[in-house]
Design a protein around this motif. Structure first.
Motif, mmCIF file in Angstrom:
data_model
loop_
_atom_site.group_PDB
_atom_site.id
_atom_site.type_symbol
_atom_site.label_atom_id
_atom_site.label_comp_id
_atom_site.label_asym_id
_atom_site.label_seq_id
_atom_site.Cartn_x
_atom_site.Cartn_y
_atom_site.Cartn_z
ATOM 1 N N ARG A 40 74.090 22.229 51.890
ATOM 2 C CA ARG A 40 71.769 22.253 52.275
ATOM 3 C C ARG A 40 72.068 24.081 51.879
ATOM 4 O O ARG A 40 71.099 23.756 50.593
ATOM 5 N N ALA A 41 73.226 24.342 51.707
ATOM 6 C CA ALA A 41 72.735 25.303 50.541
ATOM 7 C C ALA A 41 73.591 25.698 49.233
ATOM 8 O O ALA A 41 71.842 26.013 48.156
ATOM 9 N N ARG A 44 70.425 23.467 48.699
ATOM 10 C CA ARG A 44 69.350 24.434 47.882
ATOM 11 C C ARG A 44 69.452 25.172 46.475
ATOM 12 O O ARG A 44 68.136 25.620 45.846
ATOM 13 N N ALA A 45 70.216 25.353 46.569
ATOM 14 C CA ALA A 45 70.934 26.491 45.487
ATOM 15 C C ALA A 45 70.688 25.488 44.057
ATOM 16 O O ALA A 45 69.377 25.531 43.048
ATOM 17 N N GLU A 73 69.120 31.805 47.179
ATOM 18 C CA GLU A 73 69.702 31.318 47.689
ATOM 19 C C GLU A 73 70.870 31.941 48.104
ATOM 20 O O GLU A 73 70.881 31.608 49.968
ATOM 21 N N VAL A 74 71.590 32.746 47.988
ATOM 22 C CA VAL A 74 73.345 33.358 48.401
ATOM 23 C C VAL A 74 72.534 33.983 48.829
ATOM 24 O O VAL A 74 73.317 34.360 49.901
ATOM 25 N N ARG A 76 70.558 34.155 51.173
ATOM 26 C CA ARG A 76 70.288 33.433 52.310
ATOM 27 C C ARG A 76 71.421 33.532 53.108
ATOM 28 O O ARG A 76 71.663 33.929 54.641
ATOM 29 N N HIS A 77 72.489 33.065 52.690
ATOM 30 C CA HIS A 77 73.952 33.157 53.374
ATOM 31 C C HIS A 77 75.071 34.108 52.899
ATOM 32 O O HIS A 77 76.089 34.206 53.236
#
Length: 169
Positions: A40-41, A44-45, A73-74, A76-77
């Motif tokens: 998912r990441a 989104r990226a 995006e990065v 967020r994780h």
């Protein structure tokens, strides 16, 4: 996971307000859950990178847009990056996972090299991999509490263009 990357499936279910069986109905293991989060990441990226429309603007400007888009995006994780890496045990799996982003970066690097905007002595593959490494380094620094997310973004926006040789750097 964002708060406690080492959380068990039971703890994840509790935090999500569902029964552990509900989580297991969707993901047979913690590794499968982590893979789903990573995929998912990645989706989104790549969407954020594509939305930046790097092919429509000068390469140096496109590079900056990609730094900002990908970092959003990065970031967020950042705290679960190590846990997400555990879901991809082999180097080949990690490389294959990043292939969609690396391909986009390599295309930009080729275009920038052709136009003289980027260092012609560095291969597009090298530039893309260096970008990936810097992005991961920034995430690790944020996860370790050594940088806040904004400082990491500023560092990336200064460092990545230098690696690519923007402005003769």
């Amino acid at each position: 996971l964002a708060e406690r990357p080492e959380a068990s499936m039971g703890e994840i279910a509790k935090a999500a307000g569902v029964a552990r069986q509900t989580v297991y109905a969707h993901y047979a293991s913690r590794e499968q859950l982590l893979r789903a989060v990573a995929e998912r990441a990645l989706a989104r990226a790549t969407e954020a990178i594509d939305a930046a429309r790097p092919e429509e603007i000068p390469p140096a400007e496109a590079l900056d847009r990609l730094v900002v888009a990908w970092w959003e995006e990065v970031e967020r994780h950042a705290r679960v990056l190590d846990a997400l890496h555990a879901a991809f045990p082999g180097e080949a799996e990690v490389r294959d996972f990043h292939a969609p982003i690396l391909g986009r970066l390599e295309r930009l690097a080729r275009r920038g090299r052709r136009g003289g905007d980027f260092d012609r002595e560095l291969s597009p593959r090298w530039l893309a991999r260096a970008f990936l490494g810097l992005m991961h380094a920034a995430a690790e620094e944020v996860a370790a509490g050594q940088l806040d997310a904004k400082a990491a973004e500023r560092a990336l926006r200064r460092t990545v263009p230098r690696v690519f040789g923007v402005g003769g750097a």
